[in-house]
Design a protein around this motif. Structure first.
Motif, PDB file in Angstrom:
ATOM      1  N   ALA A   1       0.612  -1.200   0.053  1.00 54.65           N
ATOM      2  CA  ALA A   1      -0.125   0.196  -0.087  1.00 54.65           C
ATOM      3  C   ALA A   1       0.930   1.325   0.044  1.00 54.65           C
ATOM      4  O   ALA A   1       0.382   2.245  -0.709  1.00 54.65           O
ATOM      5  N   ARG A   2       2.022   1.187   0.811  1.00 57.38           N
ATOM      6  CA  ARG A   2       2.883   2.246   0.727  1.00 57.38           C
ATOM      7  C   ARG A   2       3.543   2.745  -0.515  1.00 57.38           C
ATOM      8  O   ARG A   2       3.594   3.452  -1.237  1.00 57.38           O
ATOM      9  N   GLU A   3       3.763   1.731  -1.309  1.00 53.08           N
ATOM     10  CA  GLU A   3       4.452   1.656  -2.598  1.00 53.08           C
ATOM     11  C   GLU A   3       3.322   2.117  -3.508  1.00 53.08           C
ATOM     12  O   GLU A   3       3.771   3.130  -4.397  1.00 53.08           O
ATOM     13  N   LEU A   4       2.069   1.668  -3.305  1.00 54.79           N
ATOM     14  CA  LEU A   4       1.145   2.404  -4.294  1.00 54.79           C
ATOM     15  C   LEU A   4       0.831   3.632  -4.150  1.00 54.79           C
ATOM     16  O   LEU A   4       0.904   4.623  -5.121  1.00 54.79           O
ATOM     17  N   MET A   5       0.798   4.179  -2.967  1.00 59.18           N
ATOM     18  CA  MET A   5       0.282   5.380  -2.354  1.00 59.18           C
ATOM     19  C   MET A   5       1.465   6.662  -2.619  1.00 59.18           C
ATOM     20  O   MET A   5       1.267   7.626  -2.888  1.00 59.18           O
ATOM     21  N   GLY A   6       2.479   6.205  -2.242  1.00 58.00           N
ATOM     22  CA  GLY A   6       3.681   7.008  -2.218  1.00 58.00           C
ATOM     23  C   GLY A   6       3.972   7.371  -0.643  1.00 58.00           C
ATOM     24  O   GLY A   6       2.827   7.367  -0.006  1.00 58.00           O
ATOM     25  N   ARG A   7       5.098   7.548  -0.235  1.00 61.87           N
ATOM     26  CA  ARG A   7       5.595   8.096   1.151  1.00 61.87           C
ATOM     27  C   ARG A   7       4.711   9.084   1.551  1.00 61.87           C
ATOM     28  O   ARG A   7       4.354   9.430   2.807  1.00 61.87           O
ATOM     29  N   PHE A   8       4.582  10.192   0.668  1.00 60.43           N
ATOM     30  CA  PHE A   8       3.998  11.212   1.035  1.00 60.43           C
ATOM     31  C   PHE A   8       2.447  11.156   1.579  1.00 60.43           C
ATOM     32  O   PHE A   8       2.132  11.891   2.617  1.00 60.43           O
ATOM     33  N   TYR A   9       1.669  10.327   0.963  1.00 59.75           N
ATOM     34  CA  TYR A   9       0.204  10.310   1.491  1.00 59.75           C
ATOM     35  C   TYR A   9       0.077   8.911   2.067  1.00 59.75           C
ATOM     36  O   TYR A   9      -1.039   8.811   2.667  1.00 59.75           O
ATOM     37  N   TYR A  10       0.801   7.878   2.298  1.00 59.14           N
ATOM     38  CA  TYR A  10       0.650   6.643   2.972  1.00 59.14           C
ATOM     39  C   TYR A  10       0.680   7.084   4.469  1.00 59.14           C
ATOM     40  O   TYR A  10       1.089   7.602   5.059  1.00 59.14           O
ATOM     41  N   ARG A  11      -0.679   6.477   5.012  1.00 56.24           N
ATOM     42  CA  ARG A  11      -0.964   6.560   6.526  1.00 56.24           C
ATOM     43  C   ARG A  11      -0.936   5.133   7.223  1.00 56.24           C
ATOM     44  O   ARG A  11      -1.849   4.508   6.872  1.00 56.24           O
ATOM     45  N   PRO A  12       0.201   4.797   7.893  1.00 52.21           N
ATOM     46  CA  PRO A  12       0.223   3.383   8.496  1.00 52.21           C
ATOM     47  C   PRO A  12      -0.903   3.225   9.437  1.00 52.21           C
ATOM     48  O   PRO A  12      -1.178   4.312   9.990  1.00 52.21           O
ATOM     49  N   PRO A  13      -1.618   2.161   9.506  1.00 52.10           N
ATOM     50  CA  PRO A  13      -2.580   1.912  10.715  1.00 52.10           C
ATOM     51  C   PRO A  13      -2.073   2.431  11.940  1.00 52.10           C
ATOM     52  O   PRO A  13      -1.247   2.216  12.531  1.00 52.10           O
ATOM     53  N   GLY A  14      -2.923   3.334  12.544  1.00 53.96           N
ATOM     54  CA  GLY A  14      -2.713   3.941  13.899  1.00 53.96           C
ATOM     55  C   GLY A  14      -1.752   5.301  13.589  1.00 53.96           C
ATOM     56  O   GLY A  14      -1.319   5.801  14.830  1.00 53.96           O
ATOM     57  N   GLY A  15      -1.258   5.545  12.692  1.00 52.90           N
ATOM     58  CA  GLY A  15      -0.124   6.662  12.319  1.00 52.90           C
ATOM     59  C   GLY A  15      -0.577   7.506  11.620  1.00 52.90           C
ATOM     60  O   GLY A  15      -1.670   8.067  11.454  1.00 52.90           O
ATOM     61  N   GLU A  16       0.526   8.277  11.094  1.00 47.81           N
ATOM     62  CA  GLU A  16       0.342   9.620  10.323  1.00 47.81           C
ATOM     63  C   GLU A  16       0.822   9.747   8.811  1.00 47.81           C
ATOM     64  O   GLU A  16       2.092   8.853   8.670  1.00 47.81           O
ATOM     65  N   ALA A  17       0.321  10.154   7.993  1.00 49.19           N
ATOM     66  CA  ALA A  17       0.812  10.588   6.716  1.00 49.19           C
ATOM     67  C   ALA A  17       1.572  11.851   6.812  1.00 49.19           C
ATOM     68  O   ALA A  17       1.484  12.372   7.620  1.00 49.19           O
ATOM     69  N   TRP A  18       2.510  11.846   5.927  1.00 50.55           N
ATOM     70  CA  TRP A  18       3.242  13.284   5.948  1.00 50.55           C
ATOM     71  C   TRP A  18       2.233  14.597   5.841  1.00 50.55           C
ATOM     72  O   TRP A  18       2.617  15.312   6.592  1.00 50.55           O
ATOM     73  N   THR A  19       1.119  14.225   5.008  1.00 51.88           N
ATOM     74  CA  THR A  19       0.293  15.197   5.087  1.00 51.88           C
ATOM     75  C   THR A  19      -0.427  15.625   6.490  1.00 51.88           C
ATOM     76  O   THR A  19      -0.738  16.889   6.631  1.00 51.88           O
ATOM     77  N   ASP A  20      -0.457  14.475   7.356  1.00 54.78           N
ATOM     78  CA  ASP A  20      -1.062  14.935   8.688  1.00 54.78           C
ATOM     79  C   ASP A  20      -0.061  15.957   9.316  1.00 54.78           C
ATOM     80  O   ASP A  20      -0.487  16.654  10.031  1.00 54.78           O
TER      81      ASP A  20
END
Length: 216
Positions: A122-141
């Motif tokens: 999922a991280r590979e698909l969305m990219g590091r900028f927008y990927y939000r791990p379960p219970g965590g934050e994306a860069w955008t957050d």
């Protein structure tokens, strides 16, 4: 109005050192067994904080406010760096905390790939900028919480925080896009590095970024 912003990344932490050792050993987990917010500086990190203090000793007359992440490694960096100065009292602001890793916290890249392959995909698909791990934050957050903080800052401000916090402040202040900030972030922000913006006739201008000359 914000006249200048100086941002210091915390010195090397016990977590930074443990991660480097885990990667070298090919381990899936890293960390000193503490909450991320409780991880202290390493001996090297304390020395780096002292070097930051020597640099800051020449800046006291232009510091109106000092803000810090609530995490121990940032607080220790601030305490050591400010010992000999005349800076204002440190104000803790939770919006400066490190990015929350959620489910993936404490894992090396190898650990993420082996234990949570679906999340890695999922991280590979969305990219590091927008990927939000379960219970965590994306860069955008992280960017969203910083967008609420930056308009509150006035005068000459000194901040002790974390690598991605400083990266996302640059993203906001320099009005960058996703691809540009990803390229900048690929050169990791060094522990105890200094980044600084100053206001001129056109607005806040970046004067130095990821500068480690004071550590030589």
């Amino acid at each position: 109005m914000l006249e200048s912003l100086t941002m210091v990344r915390h010195g090397e932490s016990a977590g930074n050192a443990a991660l480097a050792e885990a990667i070298t050993a090919g381990a899936e987990e890293s960390g000193p067994g503490l909450r991320d917010s409780d991880i202290p500086l390493s001996d090297l990190g304390r020395a780096q904080a002292g070097a930051v203090g020597k640099w800051l000793a020449r800046q006291w007359d232009s510091v109106d406010a000092v803000l810090c992440s609530p995490y121990v490694r940032a607080l220790e960096t601030a305490e050591i760096a400010l010992r000999a100065g005349r800076a204002p009292a440190v104000r803790v602001d939770e919006r400066l905390r490190d990015r929350e890793q959620g489910l993936l916290g404490g894992l090396t890249e190898l650990g993420v790939q082996r234990r949570y392959p679906a999340e890695a995909a999922a991280r590979e698909l969305m990219g590091r900028f927008y990927y939000r791990p379960p219970g965590g934050e994306a860069w955008t957050d992280v960017a969203l919480r910083l967008r609420t903080l930056l308009p509150e800052l006035e005068g000459h401000v000194l901040v002790f925080a974390h690598d991605l916090v400083i990266v996302m402040v640059r993203y906001i202040l320099d009005d960058l896009d996703e691809s540009t900030i990803l390229k900048i972030e690929s050169n990791q922000l060094a522990n105890a590095s200094i980044s600084r913006w100053e206001r001129d006739h056109s607005g806040l201008r970046l004067l130095k970024y990821n500068d480690v000359g004071h550590l030589q």
